[in-house]
Design a protein around this motif. Sequence first.
Motif, PDB file in Angstrom:
ATOM      1  N   SER A   1       0.831  -1.208   0.000  1.00 64.62           N
ATOM      2  CA  SER A   1       0.000   0.000   0.000  1.00 64.62           C
ATOM      3  C   SER A   1       0.860   1.250   0.000  1.00 64.62           C
ATOM      4  O   SER A   1       0.391   2.328  -0.373  1.00 64.62           O
ATOM      5  CB  SER A   1      -0.943   0.002   1.199  1.00 64.62           C
ATOM      6  N   SER A   2       2.120   1.129   0.417  1.00 68.33           N
ATOM      7  CA  SER A   2       3.035   2.277   0.431  1.00 68.33           C
ATOM      8  C   SER A   2       3.654   2.545  -0.939  1.00 68.33           C
ATOM      9  O   SER A   2       4.481   3.430  -1.083  1.00 68.33           O
ATOM     10  CB  SER A   2       4.153   2.031   1.452  1.00 68.33           C
ATOM     11  N   TYR A   3       3.242   1.770  -1.926  1.00 67.18           N
ATOM     12  CA  TYR A   3       3.754   1.938  -3.282  1.00 67.18           C
ATOM     13  C   TYR A   3       2.775   2.755  -4.118  1.00 67.18           C
ATOM     14  O   TYR A   3       1.561   2.561  -4.058  1.00 67.18           O
ATOM     15  CB  TYR A   3       3.965   0.574  -3.954  1.00 67.18           C
ATOM     16  N   GLY A   4       3.332   3.649  -4.906  1.00 67.84           N
ATOM     17  CA  GLY A   4       2.546   4.342  -5.905  1.00 67.84           C
ATOM     18  C   GLY A   4       2.698   3.661  -7.254  1.00 67.84           C
ATOM     19  O   GLY A   4       3.483   2.716  -7.415  1.00 67.84           O
ATOM     20  N   MET A   5       1.940   4.163  -8.209  1.00 66.68           N
ATOM     21  CA  MET A   5       2.051   3.666  -9.584  1.00 66.68           C
ATOM     22  C   MET A   5       2.130   4.855 -10.525  1.00 66.68           C
ATOM     23  O   MET A   5       1.600   5.934 -10.232  1.00 66.68           O
ATOM     24  CB  MET A   5       0.865   2.768  -9.940  1.00 66.68           C
ATOM     25  N   GLY A   6       2.793   4.655 -11.625  1.00 63.94           N
ATOM     26  CA  GLY A   6       2.956   5.769 -12.536  1.00 63.94           C
ATOM     27  C   GLY A   6       3.281   5.321 -13.942  1.00 63.94           C
ATOM     28  O   GLY A   6       3.370   4.122 -14.220  1.00 63.94           O
ATOM     29  N   TRP A   7       3.455   6.318 -14.799  1.00 60.35           N
ATOM     30  CA  TRP A   7       3.770   6.079 -16.204  1.00 60.35           C
ATOM     31  C   TRP A   7       5.039   6.822 -16.588  1.00 60.35           C
ATOM     32  O   TRP A   7       5.213   7.994 -16.235  1.00 60.35           O
ATOM     33  CB  TRP A   7       2.609   6.554 -17.085  1.00 60.35           C
TER      34      TRP A   7
ATOM     35  N   SER B   1      -2.036   5.816  -1.850  1.00 61.63           N
ATOM     36  CA  SER B   1      -2.601   5.943  -0.502  1.00 61.63           C
ATOM     37  C   SER B   1      -3.446   7.201  -0.364  1.00 61.63           C
ATOM     38  O   SER B   1      -4.557   7.151   0.167  1.00 61.63           O
ATOM     39  CB  SER B   1      -1.476   5.949   0.530  1.00 61.63           C
ATOM     40  N   VAL B   2      -2.936   8.324  -0.840  1.00 59.03           N
ATOM     41  CA  VAL B   2      -3.651   9.587  -0.641  1.00 59.03           C
ATOM     42  C   VAL B   2      -4.247  10.127  -1.936  1.00 59.03           C
ATOM     43  O   VAL B   2      -4.990  11.099  -1.904  1.00 59.03           O
ATOM     44  CB  VAL B   2      -2.735  10.646   0.002  1.00 59.03           C
ATOM     45  N   GLY B   3      -3.900   9.502  -3.054  1.00 60.36           N
ATOM     46  CA  GLY B   3      -4.493   9.904  -4.314  1.00 60.36           C
ATOM     47  C   GLY B   3      -3.853  11.110  -4.973  1.00 60.36           C
ATOM     48  O   GLY B   3      -4.379  11.602  -5.974  1.00 60.36           O
TER      49      GLY B   3
END
Length: 123
Positions: A30-36, A54-56
């Motif tokens: 959950s502490s991971y973000g995602m991106g491009w 997590s926080v959007g």
Amino acid sequence: QVQLVESGGGAVQPGGSLRLSCVASGRLYSSYGMGWFRQSPGKDREWVAVMNRSVGSKRYADPVKGRFTISRENTRVYLDMNDLKPEDSAIYYCNAAPNTYYQENTPRSGPHWGQGTQVTVSS
């Protein structure tokens, strides 16, 4: 092990739109973000848009601000690309990284990558 699978690339004319999708499987903290990120021939891979799951919160690279939108639904992340330009042509990669990586002045990519999907913008 985390797996990322992209879909949705293709060829469009300038001014057109595309939606990229990336689905994550495996143990994505959950502490991971995602991106491009994207990479054009002869250029380094660059960040495009990243998201703290997590926080959007979202960040966009200057060249795509106002034209691209990143969003997520559970373990799937999307990149809506509008008003596409020839300079947007690249292979687009989905990435997953600790949120702290994406909070750096220039977001840093994490260890998990998808296979990439080609986007070509040409008349």
